[in-house]
Motif scaffolding. Structure first.
Motif, PDB file in Angstrom:
ATOM      1  N   THR A   1       4.439 -39.136  18.342  1.00  0.00           N
ATOM      2  CA  THR A   1       5.018 -38.503  17.152  1.00  0.00           C
ATOM      3  C   THR A   1       5.739 -37.205  17.514  1.00  0.00           C
ATOM      4  OG1 THR A   1       3.214 -39.433  15.824  1.00  0.00           O
ATOM      5  CG2 THR A   1       4.501 -37.667  14.823  1.00  0.00           C
ATOM      6  N   LEU A   2       5.091 -36.371  18.311  1.00  0.00           N
ATOM      7  CA  LEU A   2       5.687 -35.089  18.708  1.00  0.00           C
ATOM      8  C   LEU A   2       6.992 -35.308  19.470  1.00  0.00           C
ATOM      9  CD1 LEU A   2       2.545 -33.078  19.890  1.00  0.00           C
ATOM     10  CD2 LEU A   2       3.887 -32.686  17.829  1.00  0.00           C
ATOM     11  N   ARG A   3       6.998 -36.294  20.340  1.00  0.00           N
ATOM     12  CA  ARG A   3       8.176 -36.519  21.177  1.00  0.00           C
ATOM     13  C   ARG A   3       9.357 -37.101  20.381  1.00  0.00           C
ATOM     14  NH1 ARG A   3       7.812 -36.251  26.535  1.00  0.00           N
ATOM     15  NH2 ARG A   3       9.440 -37.836  26.780  1.00  0.00           N
ATOM     16  N   ALA A   4       9.044 -37.561  19.140  1.00  0.00           N
ATOM     17  CA  ALA A   4      10.107 -38.175  18.324  1.00  0.00           C
ATOM     18  C   ALA A   4      10.776 -37.184  17.375  1.00  0.00           C
ATOM     19  CB  ALA A   4       9.524 -39.336  17.520  1.00  0.00           C
ATOM     20  N   VAL A   5      10.289 -35.932  17.339  1.00  0.00           N
ATOM     21  CA  VAL A   5      10.839 -34.966  16.371  1.00  0.00           C
ATOM     22  C   VAL A   5      11.316 -33.696  17.081  1.00  0.00           C
ATOM     23  CG1 VAL A   5       9.322 -35.777  14.541  1.00  0.00           C
ATOM     24  CG2 VAL A   5       8.599 -33.843  15.947  1.00  0.00           C
ATOM     25  N   ARG A   6      12.144 -32.922  16.359  1.00  0.00           N
ATOM     26  CA  ARG A   6      12.538 -31.601  16.846  1.00  0.00           C
ATOM     27  C   ARG A   6      11.668 -30.552  16.142  1.00  0.00           C
ATOM     28  NH1 ARG A   6      17.656 -29.938  15.502  1.00  0.00           N
ATOM     29  NH2 ARG A   6      17.521 -31.199  13.601  1.00  0.00           N
ATOM     30  N   GLN A   7      11.403 -29.462  16.833  1.00  0.00           N
ATOM     31  CA  GLN A   7      10.594 -28.383  16.262  1.00  0.00           C
ATOM     32  C   GLN A   7      11.186 -27.898  14.939  1.00  0.00           C
ATOM     33  OE1 GLN A   7       7.811 -27.136  16.632  1.00  0.00           O
ATOM     34  NE2 GLN A   7       7.710 -24.908  16.446  1.00  0.00           N
ATOM     35  N   ALA A   8      12.510 -27.799  14.879  1.00  0.00           N
ATOM     36  CA  ALA A   8      13.165 -27.317  13.652  1.00  0.00           C
ATOM     37  C   ALA A   8      12.882 -28.256  12.478  1.00  0.00           C
ATOM     38  CB  ALA A   8      14.665 -27.203  13.885  1.00  0.00           C
ATOM     39  N   ASP A   9      12.788 -29.572  12.760  1.00  0.00           N
ATOM     40  CA  ASP A   9      12.505 -30.534  11.685  1.00  0.00           C
ATOM     41  C   ASP A   9      11.083 -30.362  11.149  1.00  0.00           C
ATOM     42  OD1 ASP A   9      15.036 -31.634  11.944  1.00  0.00           O
ATOM     43  OD2 ASP A   9      14.383 -33.105  13.435  1.00  0.00           O
ATOM     44  N   THR A  10      10.155 -30.083  12.042  1.00  0.00           N
ATOM     45  CA  THR A  10       8.755 -29.890  11.596  1.00  0.00           C
ATOM     46  C   THR A  10       8.659 -28.629  10.729  1.00  0.00           C
ATOM     47  OG1 THR A  10       8.017 -28.553  13.509  1.00  0.00           O
ATOM     48  CG2 THR A  10       7.913 -30.952  13.732  1.00  0.00           C
TER      49      THR A  10
ATOM     50  N   VAL B   1       4.876 -36.276   3.686  1.00  0.00           N
ATOM     51  CA  VAL B   1       4.700 -36.357   5.141  1.00  0.00           C
ATOM     52  C   VAL B   1       4.873 -37.801   5.612  1.00  0.00           C
ATOM     53  CG1 VAL B   1       3.050 -36.072   7.035  1.00  0.00           C
ATOM     54  CG2 VAL B   1       3.217 -34.315   5.259  1.00  0.00           C
ATOM     55  N   SER B   2       4.299 -38.749   4.865  1.00  0.00           N
ATOM     56  CA  SER B   2       4.416 -40.166   5.224  1.00  0.00           C
ATOM     57  C   SER B   2       5.879 -40.620   5.188  1.00  0.00           C
ATOM     58  CB  SER B   2       3.573 -41.002   4.254  1.00  0.00           C
ATOM     59  OG  SER B   2       3.683 -42.364   4.554  1.00  0.00           O
ATOM     60  N   ALA B   3       6.606 -40.182   4.159  1.00  0.00           N
ATOM     61  CA  ALA B   3       8.026 -40.546   4.048  1.00  0.00           C
ATOM     62  C   ALA B   3       8.830 -39.976   5.210  1.00  0.00           C
ATOM     63  CB  ALA B   3       8.588 -40.038   2.719  1.00  0.00           C
ATOM     64  N   PHE B   4       8.498 -38.751   5.632  1.00  0.00           N
ATOM     65  CA  PHE B   4       9.180 -38.120   6.771  1.00  0.00           C
ATOM     66  C   PHE B   4       8.958 -38.939   8.045  1.00  0.00           C
ATOM     67  CE2 PHE B   4       8.892 -35.355  10.508  1.00  0.00           C
ATOM     68  CZ  PHE B   4      10.141 -34.750  10.504  1.00  0.00           C
ATOM     69  N   LEU B   5       7.721 -39.359   8.269  1.00  0.00           N
ATOM     70  CA  LEU B   5       7.401 -40.136   9.475  1.00  0.00           C
ATOM     71  C   LEU B   5       8.133 -41.479   9.479  1.00  0.00           C
ATOM     72  CD1 LEU B   5       3.566 -39.415   9.613  1.00  0.00           C
ATOM     73  CD2 LEU B   5       5.288 -38.539  11.180  1.00  0.00           C
ATOM     74  N   GLN B   6       8.222 -42.110   8.340  1.00  0.00           N
ATOM     75  CA  GLN B   6       8.938 -43.388   8.264  1.00  0.00           C
ATOM     76  C   GLN B   6      10.436 -43.181   8.486  1.00  0.00           C
ATOM     77  OE1 GLN B   6       7.961 -46.278   5.318  1.00  0.00           O
ATOM     78  NE2 GLN B   6       5.904 -45.480   4.986  1.00  0.00           N
ATOM     79  N   ARG B   7      10.940 -42.049   7.964  1.00  0.00           N
ATOM     80  CA  ARG B   7      12.376 -41.764   8.082  1.00  0.00           C
ATOM     81  C   ARG B   7      12.796 -41.589   9.537  1.00  0.00           C
ATOM     82  NH1 ARG B   7      12.244 -38.196   4.401  1.00  0.00           N
ATOM     83  NH2 ARG B   7      12.483 -36.291   5.626  1.00  0.00           N
ATOM     84  N   ILE B   8      11.876 -41.049  10.371  1.00  0.00           N
ATOM     85  CA  ILE B   8      12.240 -40.836  11.783  1.00  0.00           C
ATOM     86  C   ILE B   8      11.866 -42.039  12.644  1.00  0.00           C
ATOM     87  CG2 ILE B   8      12.156 -38.322  11.600  1.00  0.00           C
ATOM     88  CD1 ILE B   8       9.419 -38.396  12.954  1.00  0.00           C
TER      89      ILE B   8
END
Length: 754
Positions: free
Chosen positions: A706-715, A735-742
């Motif tokens: 999960t961490l490797r799939a996002v940018r710090q700015a997005d979190t 949060v669930s929608a965000f994870l599905q979106r990425i």
């Protein structure tokens, strides 16, 4: 009123099945309230309708024939309103519905109260009278109180009756609980019961009747001899009445009719412990239902005698008991010690009647990678020993006697799990960092040596929480300083040179030592954690000496103090640790003083976080207990489990304040609660600035992916969004929608739900 309520409930408790329960209710309520009719309607789970299941006053032929949907008739109106309906002239009410088969045309007055169990209207209890009158407030209050008292009894009797049918027909059935540890287990139930507790002896049959009869007679003789010996030893210290009690015990054991009752049940292939428990409980309940207080008090003597014989029966059986290859542990309230008794290669799942997803045994199950469900409150667990079952740790479902189709579906889910695990194997060698290079340290929570290999295989960078209480829980005495040193050395060596954070002994609350009992009315607000060990410096000093000795030549030890509520506890503990350190230097140990940290779990510590951060080398948030205390929710109580929510706005705001304040003091801050092991929770924690996330080894690859799939700015944008929300469910959905979106749906959703 109280006396009448107690006598009805006690009489109901003596009933063997649901029809008997209902018969007692309608007969006794009609007698007590002096009405012409008392009836019980129960919900049919398949149709959702409410069926007349028992009556005293209406025509018996109507039982099972009258069906009412919610909202239909007066009974259906009680269901939808979820409150009593009290009518002087029932026939004049617009919802009145007449059923000729009941013969109720003679009755006018009507009082119906809902029987509610876990927010579900299980049934309706009705009394009726010929004359036109409203039942008075006292009568209504009595019926409401009785309905509330009987709800659990009826639910349990329903479930037990259903399983009695299942045992004969091997019929597939389902119970719901709380999803506590993800995964699916397909295996066989092994029932765990408290030793010598008559009420929790599992239903089981015997294969060899003669052998079982011999076992029973041997236990009777052993108990008889034991009581004689105790009576002789205490003879000089007892008065005549007290000595008579021992004589009464022996007399009961010599009573041939008691033995005959038990032997008759064994002849029907019932196991000796179950047969003995059934007979003795029937005698106990007869005494409890008596009006004379002297005889009621004798019920405790009968129960004690029953427990003594049962202990001898268990002693023999335990030595012969073996665990099946695919053991699923089932019990009323499981403990870490019970889990540890089963060979790890045979234990595949856990189901508990009590507890929640955040109780200690659930956390241990997650750490061990065992699918688990808690709070299966309606499960008559003592009746299902040895049956085939499926534990669905994703949805909180327990399936008894799964059919071929259900088994095939769950076999497919297990295969999906294995494929998902294999797809994440490559994560172990990759750094835990966001897509734009923000590095996070991912650690593991451990308590057993079995955790070590799995943790290292999954790429753990050390231990964020070593639960030192686990070795204490698995013994029948305090481990010596040397025994502790050996245990701690294994952990430190296994992870060296990576850091290992050892929490000092954290007992109390839901973690009790059998040899150091802590009996309290409110254990979670009582004597636990650092409070115990500071009151017993001999225990604390032995433990920290063992830790520091174990770190000799490795120097990767970090010590963490649990349940710190103020500066005084930190300073007192530091003084003791420094004293132990000086002693070890004098003894010739060339060791470094380990970093000392505070486990922040108590809300008061949030308001002293600046001062604590100044004096501690690191802060680590125990988010499980912190959430429990902030929300005033006992996390072991399945009744309020739905209120406990790690993404509650108050919890998130507290976590943000802690991270900001600790960093302002230049101190490192981490977290070792369950929130850190949830991919969505981990993103929010990283955005808050937490340096170290510690979790169970099973979740580590998912969090890293999960961490490797996002940018710090997005979190950080996600965090800003959820901190403005005022509802935990809304935050969870966001949060669930965000994870599905990425694009992380496949990693994060349970197998079989995509």
């Amino acid at each position: 009123m109280l006396e009448l309520l107690r006598s009805i409930v006690q009489e109901v408790n003596t009933a063997r099945d649901l029809p008997a329960v209902l018969e007692i209710i309608v007969r006794r309520v009609r007698e007590v309230m002096q009405t012409r009719v008392c009836s019980v309607y129960l919900r049919d789970k398949q149709s959702g309708n409410y069926v007349l299941m028992a009556t005293d006053g209406l025509l018996p032929s109507a039982v099972g024939q009258v069906h009412l949907a919610p909202g239909e008739g007066l009974v259906g109106n009680v269901v939808t309103r979820e409150e009593p309906i009290n009518l002087e002239r029932a026939e004049a009410h617009p919802s009145f519905q007449y059923f000729p088969s009941t013969g109720e045309e003679r009755f006018s007055a009507f009082l119906g109260t809902p029987i509610i169990h876990h927010r579900v209207v299980l049934g309706v209890l009705v009394v009726q009278q010929e004359e036109q009158r409203r039942f008075d407030e006292g009568e209504e209050a009595f019926l409401v109180t009785l309905s509330a008292q009987l709800a659990g009894v009826i639910a349990h009797a329903e479930a037990t009756g259903m399983l009695a049918t299942i045992r004969k027909q091997r019929q597939e059935t389902h119970f719901s609980g709380i999803a506590a540890s993800p995964g699916v287990a397909i295996g066989r139930a092994h029932i765990v019961t408290p030793q010598a507790n008559l009420a929790t002896v599992p239903y089981s049959l015997c294969l060899d009747i003669d052998e079982e009869l011999a076992l029973f007679r041997q236990a009777l003789n052993s108990a008889r001899e034991e009581i004689r010996e105790v009576g002789e030893k205490l003879k000089g210290n007892l008065n005549r009445e007290e000595r008579a009690l021992f004589d009464a015990y022996i007399s009961m054991l010599d009573d041939n009719s008691l033995a005959v009752e038990v032997c008759d049940r064994i002849q029907q292939q019932l196991s000796a412990p179950r047969a003995w428990a059934e007979v003795m409980l029937e005698h106990v309940r007869r005494f409890e239902a008596m009006s004379d207080s002297y005889f009621r008090d004798r019920a405790a003597d009968v129960r004690d005698l029953g427990s003594r014989v049962l202990a001898h029966l268990h002693q023999r059986q335990q030595s012969e008991r073996d665990y099946p290859e695919n053991t699923i542990l089932v019990g009323e309230e499981l403990t870490a010690a019970v889990l540890a008794e089963v060979p790890r290669e045979k234990l595949i799942g856990v189901a508990s009647v009590k507890g929640s997803s955040n109780s200690h045994v659930a956390i241990i199950a997650r750490a061990m990678g065992l699918p688990a469900i808690m709070g299966v409150q309606d499960l008559p667990y003592e009746t299902i020993d040895g049956v085939d079952m499926v534990v669905d740790g994703y949805r909180g479902d327990l399936h008894i006697h799964p059919g071929a189709e259900l088994k095939r579906r769950y076999d497919d889910i297990v295969e999906e799990e294995h494929q998902l695990a294999r797809s994440l194997d490559h994560m172990a060698s990759l750094p835990a960092e966001t897509a734009d290079g923000h590095r996070v340290c991912l650690l593991v929570n451990t308590g057993l040596m079995a955790d070590v290999v799995r943790s290292l295989e999954r790429g753990a960078e050390g231990v964020g929480l070593f639960r030192t209480e686990v070795p204490f829980l698995l013994r029948d005495r305090f481990p010596s300083e040397e025994e502790q040193r050996e245990i701690y050395r294994e952990q430190l060596e296994a992870f060296a040179p990576m850091p290992v954070t050892m929490r000092t002994l954290d007992v109390g609350g839901d973690k009790a030592l059998t040899y150091f009992p802590i009996e309290e009315t409110n254990p979670f607000l009582g004597w636990r954690g650092i409070r115990v060990t500071l009151d017993h410096p001999e225990i604390f000093l032995a433990q920290v000496r063992a830790m520091m000795k174990a770190s000799f030549g490795l120097n990767n030890l970090r010590i963490m103090l649990p349940m710190i509520s103020g500066l005084n506890e930190l300073e007192t503990a530091r003084n003791l640790i420094e004293r132990a350190y000086r002693e070890l230097l004098e003894e010739g140990y060339e060791i470094e003083m380990p970093p000392l940290g505070v486990m922040l779990e108590v809300p008061s510590a949030i308001y002293q976080i600046r001062e604590l951060a100044e004096r501690a080398d690191f802060i680590s948030v125990g988010s499980n207990d912190l959430t429990q205390y902030l929300l005033a929710v006992d996390r072991n109580n399945s009744r309020v489990a739905n209120i406990y929510h790690a993404l509650h706005p108050a919890v998130l705001r507290a976590l943000q304040e802690i991270a900001t304040t600790v960093h302002a003091e230049g101190t490192e801050v981490g977290i070792c609660g369950e929130l850190a092991g949830e991919p969505g929770g981990a993103l929010l924690l990283v955005a808050m600035g937490y340096d170290r996330l510690s979790m169970n080894a099973t979740n580590l690859p998912r969090v890293k992916a999960t961490l490797r799939a996002v940018r710090q700015a997005d979190t950080e944008l996600l965090l800003q969004q959820v901190l403005k929300m005022d509802c935990a469910k809304e935050i969870e959905q966001t949060v669930s929608a965000f994870l599905q979106r990425i694009g992380l749906k496949n990693i994060l959703q349970p197998p079989g739900t995509q």
